[in-house]
Design a protein around this motif. Sequence first.
Motif, short mmCIF file in Angstrom:
data_model
loop_
_atom_site.label_atom_id
_atom_site.label_comp_id
_atom_site.label_asym_id
_atom_site.label_seq_id
_atom_site.Cartn_x
_atom_site.Cartn_y
_atom_site.Cartn_z
N ILE A 11 -7.52 -5.38 47.35
CA ILE A 11 -6.42 -4.95 47.97
C ILE A 11 -5.26 -5.21 48.98
CG2 ILE A 11 -6.49 -2.47 48.26
CD1 ILE A 11 -8.89 -1.75 46.99
N SER A 12 -4.58 -4.92 48.15
CA SER A 12 -3.43 -5.34 49.19
C SER A 12 -2.06 -3.66 48.83
CB SER A 12 -2.86 -6.02 49.22
OG SER A 12 -1.77 -6.62 48.28
N LYS A 13 -1.45 -4.13 50.41
CA LYS A 13 -0.43 -3.07 49.99
C LYS A 13 0.87 -3.84 50.36
CE LYS A 13 1.23 2.45 51.16
NZ LYS A 13 1.33 2.87 51.65
N ASP A 14 2.20 -4.14 49.89
CA ASP A 14 2.98 -4.00 50.25
C ASP A 14 2.96 -6.06 51.63
OD1 ASP A 14 4.29 -2.28 49.58
OD2 ASP A 14 4.01 -1.49 51.78
N GLY A 15 1.83 -7.47 50.26
CA GLY A 15 1.77 -8.06 50.34
C GLY A 15 0.68 -7.42 51.75
N VAL A 16 0.20 -6.70 52.44
CA VAL A 16 -0.99 -6.86 53.56
C VAL A 16 -2.25 -6.59 52.67
CG1 VAL A 16 -1.36 -5.51 55.75
CG2 VAL A 16 1.27 -5.76 54.81
N ASP A 17 -2.83 -7.19 53.61
CA ASP A 17 -4.18 -6.85 52.79
C ASP A 17 -5.09 -5.37 53.48
OD1 ASP A 17 -5.23 -9.01 52.03
OD2 ASP A 17 -5.35 -10.51 53.85
N VAL A 18 -5.54 -4.22 52.98
CA VAL A 18 -6.22 -2.75 52.81
C VAL A 18 -7.40 -3.49 53.44
CG1 VAL A 18 -6.61 -0.99 52.19
CG2 VAL A 18 -4.56 -2.08 51.63
N SER A 19 -7.75 -3.74 54.11
CA SER A 19 -9.60 -3.89 55.23
C SER A 19 -10.30 -2.68 55.04
CB SER A 19 -9.05 -5.03 56.38
OG SER A 19 -8.51 -3.56 57.28
N ASP A 20 -9.37 -1.05 54.81
CA ASP A 20 -10.34 -0.24 55.28
C ASP A 20 -10.63 1.10 54.03
OD1 ASP A 20 -8.15 -0.16 55.17
OD2 ASP A 20 -7.54 1.51 57.19
N ALA A 21 -10.38 0.45 52.90
CA ALA A 21 -11.11 1.27 52.11
C ALA A 21 -11.99 1.52 51.75
CB ALA A 21 -10.39 0.24 50.51
N VAL A 22 -12.76 1.65 50.80
CA VAL A 22 -14.04 2.30 50.35
C VAL A 22 -14.45 1.80 49.34
CG1 VAL A 22 -16.61 3.53 50.65
CG2 VAL A 22 -14.62 3.60 52.57
N LEU A 23 -15.07 0.78 48.68
CA LEU A 23 -15.27 0.31 47.84
C LEU A 23 -16.77 0.55 47.06
CD1 LEU A 23 -12.66 -0.47 48.09
CD2 LEU A 23 -12.80 -2.46 45.99
N PHE A 24 -16.91 0.37 45.72
CA PHE A 24 -18.55 0.39 44.96
C PHE A 24 -18.57 0.01 43.67
CE2 PHE A 24 -18.54 3.95 47.69
CZ PHE A 24 -20.12 4.07 48.34
N ASN A 25 -19.49 -0.95 43.68
CA ASN A 25 -19.15 -1.19 41.79
C ASN A 25 -20.64 -0.67 41.49
OD1 ASN A 25 -21.09 -3.12 42.57
ND2 ASN A 25 -19.55 -4.75 42.94
#
Length: 93
Positions: A11-25
Amino acid sequence: MSDSIEPAAAISKDGVDVSDAVLFNSIVACADGNSLVEQVPMVFEPKSDTEPAHYAQGSLVIPETDQPLCIRFHISLPGTDDAIDFDIELEAH
């Protein structure tokens, strides 16, 4: 013996990695979205010399079935109360 899979998502926003999302699969039936394998959390892994930044470590056991299966990513982004699900068909099982 059942096979397993460890999905990954970046996940990235404007080319910057998003490290504080919460993901499950999880694994769901593609036809109706019914859950077949309970969701597990994914962990952020920073960029390394060999891999881009991504979320992983949410290993899933692939159920033995003839129906088409999808991997469901459940994502909560920082700064929002809403979550979104993305389903991707699991081609080989």
